[in-house]
Design an enzyme around this catalytic site. Sequence first.
Site, PDB file in Angstrom:
ATOM      1  N   ARG A 237       6.929 -77.834 -46.019  1.00 51.69           N
ATOM      2  CA  ARG A 237       8.050 -76.912 -45.891  1.00 51.69           C
ATOM      3  C   ARG A 237       9.332 -77.658 -46.213  1.00 51.69           C
ATOM      4  O   ARG A 237       9.497 -78.821 -45.820  1.00 51.69           O
ATOM      5  CB  ARG A 237       8.132 -76.322 -44.470  1.00 51.69           C
ATOM      6  CG  ARG A 237       7.011 -75.349 -44.142  1.00 51.69           C
ATOM      7  CD  ARG A 237       7.144 -74.048 -44.914  1.00 51.69           C
ATOM      8  NE  ARG A 237       6.066 -73.110 -44.609  1.00 51.69           N
ATOM      9  CZ  ARG A 237       4.949 -72.993 -45.313  1.00 51.69           C
ATOM     10  NH1 ARG A 237       4.741 -73.787 -46.348  1.00 51.69           N
ATOM     11  NH2 ARG A 237       4.028 -72.102 -44.991  1.00 51.69           N
ATOM     12  N   GLU A 266      14.922 -72.398 -50.191  1.00 49.22           N
ATOM     13  CA  GLU A 266      14.050 -71.748 -51.164  1.00 49.22           C
ATOM     14  C   GLU A 266      14.376 -70.258 -51.318  1.00 49.22           C
ATOM     15  O   GLU A 266      14.603 -69.579 -50.316  1.00 49.22           O
ATOM     16  CB  GLU A 266      12.598 -71.922 -50.683  1.00 49.22           C
ATOM     17  CG  GLU A 266      11.551 -71.608 -51.706  1.00 49.22           C
ATOM     18  CD  GLU A 266      10.177 -72.085 -51.264  1.00 49.22           C
ATOM     19  OE1 GLU A 266       9.241 -71.276 -51.354  1.00 49.22           O
ATOM     20  OE2 GLU A 266      10.041 -73.250 -50.836  1.00 49.22           O
ATOM     21  N   HIS A 284       6.708 -73.884 -55.543  1.00 48.72           N
ATOM     22  CA  HIS A 284       5.900 -73.527 -54.370  1.00 48.72           C
ATOM     23  C   HIS A 284       4.525 -72.992 -54.801  1.00 48.72           C
ATOM     24  O   HIS A 284       4.151 -71.853 -54.490  1.00 48.72           O
ATOM     25  CB  HIS A 284       6.625 -72.489 -53.514  1.00 48.72           C
ATOM     26  CG  HIS A 284       6.134 -72.476 -52.086  1.00 48.72           C
ATOM     27  ND1 HIS A 284       6.921 -72.098 -51.023  1.00 48.72           N
ATOM     28  CD2 HIS A 284       4.929 -72.776 -51.542  1.00 48.72           C
ATOM     29  CE1 HIS A 284       6.223 -72.168 -49.894  1.00 48.72           C
ATOM     30  NE2 HIS A 284       4.996 -72.579 -50.195  1.00 48.72           N
TER      31      HIS A 284
END
Length: 322
Positions: A237, A266, A284
């Site tokens: 993360r 993000e 991602h």
Amino acid sequence: MDVFIADKIPEEALQILKKSGLTFEMYQGEELIDKKTLMDKVSDVKYLITPLSTQVDKEVIDAAPELKLIANFGAGTNNIDLEYAAAKEIPVTNTPYVSAVSTAEVTVALILVLKHRVVEGDSLMRTTGFNGWAPLFFLGHQLAGKTVGIIGLGQIGREVARRLHAFDMQILYTQRKQAPVDVETELGAKYVSKDELLKSADIVTLHIPATKDTFHYLGEREFKLMKNSAVLVNAARGQVIDEKLLPEMLAEKEIAGAALDVYEKEPAVSDELKHLSNVILTPHVGNATVEARDAMAQIVAQNVSLVAQGQSAKYIVNAVKK
């Protein structure tokens, strides 16, 4: 309508919902669903399937008075107000385990590409080219004999260790509790403190969730503990790294390189990171495989089906009080 699906998901899930006799609508937009649309769509549904990129906060939950389940399409759940959902007696589920192999493979790929300078080489060949093979030209580093430091030896961390053990790497790991001896033996992994790992590792890879305790787990102090020759990989993360500070650490050669698949804000990525040649950036894609996403689709749809039948869902992540 029984179910609202807040993004397009694999057909596998839709077939399960149909067989369960549930009616559903799936968002078809190309952009992420906006909050107003989400609130409108959940106003009369019993079940919400949502990707981890969509925020399900107090307002969204309050907009769905009939809601009985939030099935998150992803292992992480920091996009959902878990405590408020629990207070409203709404269980929240995730999709753990099934994406571990895909994410581990991406992690290893990033390590290989970073250490062997593959992206830099591709850029060179598409621009100025090269003058031919030479003994000292464009040298990278092999993995054999190097030390990898794995932060978080959970499902993904173990799959990473298993693969890197096959590369003849020395494996260190750190987390709150030491893993069982049989796990350490199988993986050839040694439990060390956070600081010892950072000081010793040639490669540091993160596999921890985003929580209050792990926010900026790696900051200035930690970067300066790392070897100047070390590289950092993050497929966990974005919030676990002080991303604003990272470009400075890379530019000043506090660390040698980084490969990021996740980002603190993000989907935004800073221009400073984009302009550094010793950084690899991917969008991602840790579990972006057909196999992983199909398995995740099965879990969210099966959980909806279970609750619709009056049964308990699997992988509930919040403490629902009833």
